[in-house]
Design a protein around this motif. Structure first.
Motif, PDB file in Angstrom:
ATOM      1  N   UNK A 173       0.818  -1.195   0.051  1.00  0.00           N
ATOM      2  CA  UNK A 173      -0.065   0.086   0.186  1.00  0.00           C
ATOM      3  C   UNK A 173       0.670   1.279  -0.022  1.00  0.00           C
ATOM      4  N   UNK A 174       1.398   1.678  -1.251  1.00  0.00           N
ATOM      5  CA  UNK A 174       2.282   2.855  -0.967  1.00  0.00           C
ATOM      6  C   UNK A 174       1.664   3.810  -0.982  1.00  0.00           C
ATOM      7  N   UNK A 175       0.380   3.841  -1.102  1.00  0.00           N
ATOM      8  CA  UNK A 175      -0.236   5.369  -1.008  1.00  0.00           C
ATOM      9  C   UNK A 175      -1.143   5.289   0.323  1.00  0.00           C
ATOM     10  N   UNK A 176      -0.840   4.448   1.349  1.00  0.00           N
ATOM     11  CA  UNK A 176      -1.508   4.561   2.677  1.00  0.00           C
ATOM     12  C   UNK A 176      -1.599   5.789   3.349  1.00  0.00           C
ATOM     13  N   UNK A 177      -0.572   6.421   3.301  1.00  0.00           N
ATOM     14  CA  UNK A 177      -0.353   7.800   3.957  1.00  0.00           C
ATOM     15  C   UNK A 177      -1.509   8.682   3.290  1.00  0.00           C
ATOM     16  N   UNK A 178      -1.406   8.874   2.003  1.00  0.00           N
ATOM     17  CA  UNK A 178      -2.255   9.598   1.174  1.00  0.00           C
ATOM     18  C   UNK A 178      -3.689   9.218   1.378  1.00  0.00           C
ATOM     19  N   UNK A 179      -4.136   8.012   1.424  1.00  0.00           N
ATOM     20  CA  UNK A 179      -5.469   7.464   1.703  1.00  0.00           C
ATOM     21  C   UNK A 179      -5.983   7.967   3.141  1.00  0.00           C
ATOM     22  N   UNK A 180      -4.895   7.860   4.045  1.00  0.00           N
ATOM     23  CA  UNK A 180      -5.392   8.412   5.383  1.00  0.00           C
ATOM     24  C   UNK A 180      -5.749   9.941   5.449  1.00  0.00           C
ATOM     25  N   UNK A 181      -4.877  10.591   4.826  1.00  0.00           N
ATOM     26  CA  UNK A 181      -4.842  12.155   4.493  1.00  0.00           C
ATOM     27  C   UNK A 181      -6.145  12.523   3.839  1.00  0.00           C
ATOM     28  N   UNK A 182      -6.685  11.597   3.075  1.00  0.00           N
ATOM     29  CA  UNK A 182      -7.883  12.301   2.013  1.00  0.00           C
ATOM     30  C   UNK A 182      -8.977  11.947   2.776  1.00  0.00           C
ATOM     31  N   UNK A 183      -8.999  11.372   4.160  1.00  0.00           N
ATOM     32  CA  UNK A 183     -10.431  11.091   4.696  1.00  0.00           C
ATOM     33  C   UNK A 183     -10.822  12.231   5.171  1.00  0.00           C
ATOM     34  N   UNK A 184     -12.296  12.637   5.192  1.00  0.00           N
ATOM     35  CA  UNK A 184     -12.830  13.738   5.683  1.00  0.00           C
ATOM     36  C   UNK A 184     -12.586  13.960   7.064  1.00  0.00           C
ATOM     37  N   UNK A 185     -11.693  14.960   7.230  1.00  0.00           N
ATOM     38  CA  UNK A 185     -11.196  15.498   8.666  1.00  0.00           C
ATOM     39  C   UNK A 185     -12.288  16.047   9.257  1.00  0.00           C
ATOM     40  N   UNK A 186     -12.827  15.512  10.714  1.00  0.00           N
ATOM     41  CA  UNK A 186     -14.032  16.393  11.164  1.00  0.00           C
ATOM     42  C   UNK A 186     -13.585  17.222  12.023  1.00  0.00           C
ATOM     43  N   UNK A 187     -12.297  17.450  12.147  1.00  0.00           N
ATOM     44  CA  UNK A 187     -11.928  18.620  13.397  1.00  0.00           C
ATOM     45  C   UNK A 187     -11.963  19.971  12.765  1.00  0.00           C
ATOM     46  N   UNK A 188     -11.917  20.888  13.578  1.00  0.00           N
ATOM     47  CA  UNK A 188     -11.691  22.280  13.176  1.00  0.00           C
ATOM     48  C   UNK A 188     -10.224  22.676  12.842  1.00  0.00           C
ATOM     49  N   UNK A 189     -10.168  22.860  11.694  1.00  0.00           N
ATOM     50  CA  UNK A 189      -8.704  22.883  11.083  1.00  0.00           C
ATOM     51  C   UNK A 189      -7.759  23.899  11.511  1.00  0.00           C
ATOM     52  N   UNK A 190      -8.561  24.816  12.299  1.00  0.00           N
ATOM     53  CA  UNK A 190      -7.511  26.048  12.888  1.00  0.00           C
ATOM     54  C   UNK A 190      -7.059  25.529  14.124  1.00  0.00           C
ATOM     55  N   UNK A 191      -7.272  24.436  14.789  1.00  0.00           N
ATOM     56  CA  UNK A 191      -7.040  24.133  16.039  1.00  0.00           C
ATOM     57  C   UNK A 191      -6.200  22.888  16.232  1.00  0.00           C
ATOM     58  N   UNK A 192      -5.899  22.133  15.095  1.00  0.00           N
ATOM     59  CA  UNK A 192      -5.208  20.901  14.867  1.00  0.00           C
ATOM     60  C   UNK A 192      -3.711  21.186  15.283  1.00  0.00           C
ATOM     61  N   UNK A 193      -3.072  20.062  15.892  1.00  0.00           N
ATOM     62  CA  UNK A 193      -1.702  20.031  15.855  1.00  0.00           C
ATOM     63  C   UNK A 193      -1.317  18.713  15.041  1.00  0.00           C
ATOM     64  N   UNK A 194      -1.984  17.778  15.426  1.00  0.00           N
ATOM     65  CA  UNK A 194      -1.665  16.682  14.650  1.00  0.00           C
ATOM     66  C   UNK A 194      -2.496  16.254  13.292  1.00  0.00           C
ATOM     67  N   UNK A 195      -1.625  15.812  12.244  1.00  0.00           N
ATOM     68  CA  UNK A 195      -2.444  15.393  10.858  1.00  0.00           C
ATOM     69  C   UNK A 195      -3.384  14.068  11.326  1.00  0.00           C
ATOM     70  N   UNK A 196      -4.222  13.677  10.403  1.00  0.00           N
ATOM     71  CA  UNK A 196      -4.736  12.587  10.367  1.00  0.00           C
ATOM     72  C   UNK A 196      -3.869  11.372  10.214  1.00  0.00           C
ATOM     73  N   UNK A 197      -2.749  11.484   9.701  1.00  0.00           N
ATOM     74  CA  UNK A 197      -1.952  10.490   9.331  1.00  0.00           C
ATOM     75  C   UNK A 197      -1.056  10.161  10.645  1.00  0.00           C
ATOM     76  N   UNK A 198      -0.926  11.254  11.370  1.00  0.00           N
ATOM     77  CA  UNK A 198      -0.229  11.110  12.915  1.00  0.00           C
ATOM     78  C   UNK A 198      -1.056  10.075  13.616  1.00  0.00           C
ATOM     79  N   UNK A 199      -2.385  10.474  13.663  1.00  0.00           N
ATOM     80  CA  UNK A 199      -3.211   9.680  14.376  1.00  0.00           C
ATOM     81  C   UNK A 199      -3.499   8.293  14.095  1.00  0.00           C
TER      82      UNK A 199
END
Ligand code: ZN
Length: 450
Positions: free
Chosen positions: A27-53
């Motif tokens: 799965x060489x695109x796994x990281x991109x797939x995770x980053x593409x998910x609909x992020x439910x968090x308010x983007x102005x307050x986030x420290x960690x990316x979806x890939x981190x989590x």
């Protein structure tokens, strides 16, 4: 192998680096797939990316960290932060995320996102052709339905809890609340059986006249799988619970799939009578010397006619003798019903599929409950986070199964799954991933699976 040799061999195993290599290979695109998910968090307050989590949650599972607290303690190391940064590609990552941060995210993320991520993974494995030779009769992907209980509560936990009443010794009635799940697993090989679909068995609301059950959940799950994989040739497998005419109809007419179910006389009496009648016929010929036990097989196609049914019901059985603990001979007999035409040539393959060789190698839920991941451990009381934790375990399990099937040391050292995951934890904590490892991870190599 001598102890010393074992130690030397063990040194060559670079657990976390190898896990990353195998993951990247499939799965060489796994990281991109995770980053593409609909992020439910308010983007102005986030420290960690979806890939981190996402990667942290995957690592929690593959490293056998049952509780969130245990994970937080064990992952609090410079090396872990460096490796997570490499995996997620977040250059600004300075600390491991707090477990509250992960739960906050999982309480909000739609479980659909993780289902989609799993679909991308399963699809790329199917397209890779590596597993094509393991299809049933050279054509059908075997998908096995398997349900299990997950969480039990004394008090109602949410509106969707299933409820069972139990009588105590002193005659009082007590209510128990629980959550169940139905899995659809695809058989890629004898050793690799991974999650393809998940349906939570739960009530729509608190006051329902009829509670949700495995069979109803299976109907929903089949329709979801059809939508996700419209053209995949599938043979649905399951125990006798599914061997009913309406369910066969759903497989064959609605989904255009084949089916293979365990057959029990209590479930389909007329069908069984029909089969027995055919078996007792003068020209009924048994096929000897089948499978490892050299047992006897028998089949009859289109038994539905004598049983007075309309769905295709081809029945076959396998009988063999073995010695019990006291050395006495006992005879075992298994019976199945299928929509596939059984022939002299495919009888053995059908018996092997029905008996599920995969069960021996891959214990399915048993492993996930008792050994590796403790899926029964409640990581969050929030229903949505609970589902996401469960799906992340299934995703991690895909990576783990591929890693185990590839890893030549695990087999040589005869290493248990539990030791494999503690090995991964040690390696994640201690072993810095160097530049040369990175080029090893990303280099194109052929990966041989057992
Ligand atoms: Zn609940």
């Amino acid at each position: 192998m001598r102890k010393r040799e074992k130690r030397e061999r063990k040194k060559q195993d670079r657990e976390i680096v190898d896990l990353m290599m195998v993951t990247n290979h499939f799965f060489h695109s796994l990281k991109e797939w995770i980053m593409e998910m609909d992020d439910p968090r308010n983007q102005s307050y986030i420290t960690y990316t979806q890939a981190d989590l996402g990667y942290m949650a995957i690592l929690k599972n593959v490293c056998g960290q049952f509780s969130m607290r245990e994970m937080e303690e064990n992952f609090n190391k410079e090396t872990c932060i460096d490796t997570l940064r490499l995996l997620s590609g977040n250059r600004h990552l300075e600390e491991m995320p707090h477990y509250d941060t992960l739960n906050y995210y999982l309480e909000r993320l739609s479980p659909e996102c993780l289902s989609d991520l799993r679909k991308k993974m399963v699809t790329s494995l199917i397209r890779g052709r590596q597993f094509h030779r393991n299809r049933l009769l050279g054509k059908y992907w075997r998908i096995i339905l398997d349900g299990t209980g997950l969480f039990y509560f004394k008090e109602r936990h949410c509106d969707n809890c299933l409820c069972t009443k139990r009588k105590t010794d002193d005659g009082k009635t007590v209510k128990l609340y629980h959550h169940k799940v139905l899995e659809a697993k695809i058989v890629l090989s004898d050793k690799i059986v991974i999650s393809l679909g998940t349906e939570f068995i739960e009530n729509e609301k608190e006051d329902v006249s009829k509670q949700d059950c495995e069979l109803t959940a299976a109907k929903r799950l089949l329709q979801k799988i059809k939508k996700a994989y419209p053209r995949l040739p599938i043979c649905i497998q399951g125990d006798a619970l599914y061997a009913t005419e309406p369910f066969m109809k759903l497989c064959k007419k609605t989904c255009h799939w084949e089916y293979l179910f365990t057959q029990k006389e209590t479930r389909q009496k007329k069908l069984d009578e029909g089969f027995e009648w055919i078996k007792s016929g003068e020209d009924a010929e048994r096929q000897p010397g089948l499978c490892q036990e050299k047992g006897r097989g028998f089949y009859a196609n289109h038994v539905e006619e004598v049983a007075g049914k309309t769905e295709v019901m081809n029945v076959f059985e396998y009988e063999y003798e073995r010695k019990d603990k006291e050395g006495k001979k006992e005879s075992l007999c298994f019976e199945w019903v299928t929509s596939l035409e059984v022939t002299k040539r495919n009888l053995e393959e059908m018996i092997l599929a029905g008996r599920g060789r995969w069960k021996i190698e891959n214990e399915g839920f048993n492993n996930q409950k008792k050994g590796l991941y403790r899926i029964e451990h409640l990581n969050s009381k929030n229903s949505n986070a609970m589902k996401n934790h469960y799906l992340l375990t299934q995703i991690a399990d895909i990576l783990m199964q591929l890693y185990v099937a590839w890893n030549p040391y695990i087999k040589e050292l005869n290493q248990t799954l539990k030791n494999t995951s503690s090995g991964l934890l040690e390696s994640f904590r201690r072993q810095p991933v160097m530049d040369e490892d990175v080029s090893y991870i990303f280099r194109y190599t052929t990966v041989y699976l057992e």
